[in-house]
Motif scaffolding. Sequence first.
Motif, PDB file in Angstrom:
ATOM      1  N   ALA A  41     -16.235   7.283  -2.842  1.00 17.66           N
ATOM      2  CA  ALA A  41     -15.022   7.697  -2.129  1.00 17.66           C
ATOM      3  C   ALA A  41     -14.356   6.525  -1.419  1.00 17.66           C
ATOM      4  CB  ALA A  41     -15.361   8.782  -1.116  1.00 17.66           C
ATOM      5  N   LEU A  42     -15.109   5.452  -1.225  1.00 18.73           N
ATOM      6  CA  LEU A  42     -14.567   4.266  -0.558  1.00 18.73           C
ATOM      7  C   LEU A  42     -13.648   3.465  -1.465  1.00 18.73           C
ATOM      8  CD1 LEU A  42     -14.879   2.643   2.160  1.00 18.73           C
ATOM      9  CD2 LEU A  42     -16.692   1.357   1.024  1.00 18.73           C
ATOM     10  N   ILE A  43     -13.788   3.641  -2.794  1.00 23.84           N
ATOM     11  CA  ILE A  43     -13.056   2.769  -3.710  1.00 23.84           C
ATOM     12  C   ILE A  43     -12.211   3.522  -4.740  1.00 23.84           C
ATOM     13  CG2 ILE A  43     -14.736   0.902  -3.458  1.00 23.84           C
ATOM     14  CD1 ILE A  43     -15.795   1.616  -6.250  1.00 23.84           C
ATOM     15  N   ARG A  44     -12.104   4.841  -4.631  1.00 23.72           N
ATOM     16  CA  ARG A  44     -11.244   5.550  -5.579  1.00 23.72           C
ATOM     17  C   ARG A  44     -10.703   6.839  -4.966  1.00 23.72           C
ATOM     18  NH1 ARG A  44     -15.706   7.741  -9.945  1.00 23.72           N
ATOM     19  NH2 ARG A  44     -16.526   9.480  -8.709  1.00 23.72           N
ATOM     20  N   THR A  45      -9.615   7.309  -5.521  1.00 29.04           N
ATOM     21  CA  THR A  45      -9.109   8.640  -5.209  1.00 29.04           C
ATOM     22  C   THR A  45     -10.084   9.664  -5.778  1.00 29.04           C
ATOM     23  OG1 THR A  45      -6.794   7.955  -5.148  1.00 29.04           O
ATOM     24  CG2 THR A  45      -7.227  10.263  -5.670  1.00 29.04           C
ATOM     25  N   PRO A  89      -5.255   4.373  -0.340  1.00 31.85           N
ATOM     26  CA  PRO A  89      -4.049   3.601  -0.029  1.00 31.85           C
ATOM     27  C   PRO A  89      -3.555   2.897  -1.288  1.00 31.85           C
ATOM     28  CG  PRO A  89      -5.735   3.229   1.630  1.00 31.85           C
ATOM     29  CD  PRO A  89      -6.387   4.011   0.526  1.00 31.85           C
ATOM     30  N   GLY A  90      -2.277   2.998  -1.538  1.00 32.16           N
ATOM     31  CA  GLY A  90      -1.710   2.372  -2.730  1.00 32.16           C
ATOM     32  C   GLY A  90      -1.470   3.351  -3.859  1.00 32.16           C
ATOM     33  N   ASP A  91      -2.152   4.497  -3.854  1.00 33.34           N
ATOM     34  CA  ASP A  91      -1.911   5.532  -4.857  1.00 33.34           C
ATOM     35  C   ASP A  91      -0.872   6.514  -4.318  1.00 33.34           C
ATOM     36  OD1 ASP A  91      -3.821   4.329  -6.371  1.00 33.34           O
ATOM     37  OD2 ASP A  91      -5.340   5.893  -6.143  1.00 33.34           O
ATOM     38  N   GLU A 110       0.238  11.156   1.384  1.00 32.82           N
ATOM     39  CA  GLU A 110      -0.385   9.933   0.886  1.00 32.82           C
ATOM     40  C   GLU A 110      -1.160   9.272   2.018  1.00 32.82           C
ATOM     41  OE1 GLU A 110       2.944   7.849  -0.767  1.00 32.82           O
ATOM     42  OE2 GLU A 110       3.196   9.310  -2.386  1.00 32.82           O
ATOM     43  N   ALA A 111      -1.916   8.247   1.684  1.00 29.03           N
ATOM     44  CA  ALA A 111      -2.732   7.555   2.686  1.00 29.03           C
ATOM     45  C   ALA A 111      -1.855   6.961   3.781  1.00 29.03           C
ATOM     46  CB  ALA A 111      -3.553   6.466   2.018  1.00 29.03           C
ATOM     47  N   SER A 112      -2.437   6.821   4.959  1.00 27.53           N
ATOM     48  CA  SER A 112      -1.717   6.182   6.062  1.00 27.53           C
ATOM     49  C   SER A 112      -1.591   4.692   5.789  1.00 27.53           C
ATOM     50  CB  SER A 112      -2.459   6.413   7.377  1.00 27.53           C
ATOM     51  OG  SER A 112      -3.675   5.676   7.385  1.00 27.53           O
ATOM     52  N   LYS A 113      -0.767   4.032   6.570  1.00 31.87           N
ATOM     53  CA  LYS A 113      -0.640   2.584   6.408  1.00 31.87           C
ATOM     54  C   LYS A 113      -1.975   1.913   6.745  1.00 31.87           C
ATOM     55  CE  LYS A 113       1.020   1.450  11.093  1.00 31.87           C
ATOM     56  NZ  LYS A 113       2.162   0.970  11.889  1.00 31.87           N
TER      57      LYS A 113
END
Length: 491
Positions: free
Chosen positions: A331-335, A365-367, A393-396
Amino acid sequence: MTKRKLAFFILSGLILLFLIVTGFNTFTVRSKQPSPHPAKMTINQDEAVQHLSKAITFKTVSYQDRSKFDFKEFDRFITFLQESFPEVHQKLSFEKVNGYALVYKWKGSDASKNPIGLTSHYDVVPVLKGTEANWKQDPFSGAVVDGRIWGRGTLDDKIGVTGILQAVDYLLKEGYEPDRDMYFMFGFDEEIGGDEGASKIVDALKARGITFEYVLDEGGAIVEKMVPGVTQPVGVVGISEKGSATAELSIEGSGGHSSQPKDHTNIGRIASAIAKLEDTQFKGDLRGPGEDMFEFVAPEMSFGMKYVFANKAIFKPVIEKILLGQPASAALIRTTIAPTIFQAGEQYNALPEKASAIINLRIMPGDSLNEVKRFIEDTIEDDDIKVTVTGSEASKVSSVNSWQFKSIQQAARNVYRDAVIAPYLMFAGSDARQYDPVAKNTYRFLPVQITSEDLNRMHGTNEHVSIENYINAIKFYVEVIREGNKGKSVE
């Protein structure tokens, strides 16, 4: 010299060069942990424990159905704060936003500096029906037993409210005066999204043109045995939080009698789509907050692990494969994809005319939501299945190289001198994301040292915190106020 010998010497030279370069990278890794400089302070333990214990007794429960809120309990809680911290309410400005969101302002001496905000929330999740008897102490008793304070909110997150106010009270009694304005902001509906609490606070602050250097909310904690190869507890400060989205897959078509089914029914096609998504998954990529975390943790690892992460440019595929092997690290490295609801059919012998499934996604973040929708459609390869994706989407992503992050890291080290303090990506949601529009950076950190079992108690049964942890949380808030006021100018 034969060609075989020449090839052997070339290969040996390349291996030697590889070992020299990777060894150099490993031995030149430097710790990113600041030296602890703890200030001497004596917190009134009896008073502090009494305050948190009493705070737990107010049933400030958030419900998805807002009509179930018992606002008399919220009123009683606010009165309790005013009576318990008279000096804070006398010397700081205090206002209620939207009735129940609380904002305290401690005016600083230098108006040219942007303020810092510490935030928390005093609403709690309900106790699951039927689990009351499983609690060792009543969930709203605030009982103090065996060096622990028990009840809903001891970890999430009345500990933050009383901890911050206890720290401010301590500093006031010490005669401390901040250089910059300090804001202390407490929401009342964080557990259901913060739309009426933190969001309304942000609206009010935005209208006043206020920009924070940073806002610090709850989030990561100091967790024992968190990172393989690191013997010390690791304190993780969230620099971003994943987005949360809901994808609905739905299909409509002819039903009919179950005695004459088509080869691919509505249920089968939705099930097949989910199976394809689970088999495919989003691509793992060690980047952003996940990569930052290992940059901070790697120098503290055992040699073997340090060697791998010091040369992650070479070993990145291996690292990603290892991380994808466990749900928490994946979960740390993918949606992530989590099917949670499946709806179809009413009669055992009738083919359903409709079938649908709900999937919860936590977005890196980024997706983007559009990219997520496109990925689902391309993966399931069924034009008859309608795909809708809604959510956030993810926060900044906040800075890890700024003085803002370093001041939080220093404050944590001042209290937990043996802990490794590192950035990370928060999987759950918090009020912190609400403050993104009015803050240069938003961070997420609960300053207590806990085990993985304690994490499960936050919304579960037998939530409690040790007195030692609570006192250390107060000390952290004292330190973070001091560290944030050490002469940094507006950037």
